[in-house]
Scaffold this motif. Structure first.
Motif, PDB file in Angstrom:
ATOM      1  N   LYS A 106       0.831  -1.218  -0.042  1.00 34.86           N
ATOM      2  CA  LYS A 106      -0.113   0.208   0.025  1.00 34.86           C
ATOM      3  C   LYS A 106       0.765   1.171  -0.120  1.00 34.86           C
ATOM      4  N   PHE A 107       1.771   1.164   0.714  1.00 33.01           N
ATOM      5  CA  PHE A 107       2.865   2.412   0.770  1.00 33.01           C
ATOM      6  C   PHE A 107       3.350   2.536  -0.586  1.00 33.01           C
ATOM      7  N   THR A 108       3.967   1.749  -1.136  1.00 33.43           N
ATOM      8  CA  THR A 108       4.299   1.784  -2.672  1.00 33.43           C
ATOM      9  C   THR A 108       3.388   2.431  -3.615  1.00 33.43           C
ATOM     10  N   ASP A 109       2.225   1.836  -3.476  1.00 32.35           N
ATOM     11  CA  ASP A 109       1.122   2.680  -4.536  1.00 32.35           C
ATOM     12  C   ASP A 109       1.090   3.947  -4.144  1.00 32.35           C
ATOM     13  N   ILE A 110       1.252   4.472  -2.870  1.00 28.97           N
ATOM     14  CA  ILE A 110       1.188   5.885  -2.606  1.00 28.97           C
ATOM     15  C   ILE A 110       2.073   6.515  -2.974  1.00 28.97           C
ATOM     16  N   LEU A 111       3.237   6.178  -2.705  1.00 27.34           N
ATOM     17  CA  LEU A 111       4.474   6.999  -2.949  1.00 27.34           C
ATOM     18  C   LEU A 111       5.316   6.413  -4.148  1.00 27.34           C
ATOM     19  N   ILE A 112       4.710   5.653  -5.130  1.00 26.08           N
ATOM     20  CA  ILE A 112       5.518   5.375  -6.230  1.00 26.08           C
ATOM     21  C   ILE A 112       6.019   6.510  -7.342  1.00 26.08           C
ATOM     22  N   GLN A 113       5.206   7.590  -7.147  1.00 30.85           N
ATOM     23  CA  GLN A 113       5.478   8.716  -7.902  1.00 30.85           C
ATOM     24  C   GLN A 113       6.475   9.433  -7.320  1.00 30.85           C
ATOM     25  N   ARG A 114       6.894   9.456  -6.086  1.00 30.58           N
ATOM     26  CA  ARG A 114       8.090  10.210  -5.442  1.00 30.58           C
ATOM     27  C   ARG A 114       9.483   9.654  -5.913  1.00 30.58           C
ATOM     28  N   GLY A 115       9.568   8.366  -6.098  1.00 27.60           N
ATOM     29  CA  GLY A 115      10.922   7.894  -6.650  1.00 27.60           C
ATOM     30  C   GLY A 115      11.594   6.991  -5.507  1.00 27.60           C
ATOM     31  N   ALA A 116      12.752   7.399  -5.016  1.00 26.16           N
ATOM     32  CA  ALA A 116      13.583   6.780  -4.053  1.00 26.16           C
ATOM     33  C   ALA A 116      12.939   6.758  -2.760  1.00 26.16           C
ATOM     34  N   TYR A 117      12.738   5.438  -2.144  1.00 27.15           N
ATOM     35  CA  TYR A 117      12.485   5.323  -0.688  1.00 27.15           C
ATOM     36  C   TYR A 117      13.009   4.190  -0.178  1.00 27.15           C
TER      37      TYR A 117
END
Length: 160
Positions: A103-114
């Motif tokens: 779920k976190f990747t679905d939300i922040l996939i646009q941000r790039g690096a994490y």
């Protein structure tokens, strides 16, 4: 058990987000400077993940207490029950540890690096240890005579 408590102490921020260059950190909704409040806010999936990990931790504590009862009072029937409860706790924790990054990747996939912080890996380590403990408690009832001291000890070395 202690690993899960340390894991839960971080609450939701299981991720470390690097600062964005050329952006105002307050304008980024997923950045730690503008993170969810620690008082229970955040999306439903994050609350569900935290609840699943807390339930798994409570089940591990219950198994810890039951293990004293089973080993001190010589109640070998509880050993397999403890193993079963540990496997249920492992299943609950696996669900929580898999839901969170998806779920976190679905939300922040646009941000790039994490990258995930140490507490997320600590949760996986605790879950793997609980799998081993569940297997241990399920197999321990086969050795109840040796466990409670009912068999004669066998010594490999015989003194002359």
């Amino acid at each position: 058990m202690w690993a899960e408590l340390i894991n839960l102490s971080d609450h939701f921020p299981w991720l470390s987000l690097p600062p964005l260059q050329g952006h105002d950190n307050k304008a980024c909704p997923g950045h730690p400077a503008h993170s969810w409040p620690k008082s229970g806010g955040g999306p439903r999936w994050a609350q569900t993940t935290a609840a699943l990990l807390i339930i798994g931790c409570i089940l591990a504590i219950i198994c810890f207490i039951l293990s004293f009862l089973a080993l001190c009072k010589e109640q070998e029937g509880l050993l397999r029950v403890i193993g079963f409860i540990l496997f249920v706790a492992v299943l609950i924790q696996l669900i929580g540890l898999i839901i969170y990054p998806i779920k976190f990747t679905d939300i922040l996939i646009q941000r790039g690096a994490y990258e995930y912080s140490w507490s997320y890996g600590f949760g996986w380590g605790a879950t793997i240890l609980m799998i081993g403990c569940g297997i241990f408690f399920c197999c321990l009832s086969k050795y109840k005579d040796e466990l409670y001291g009912l068999t004669k000890p066998y010594y490999i070395y015989q003194s002359p």
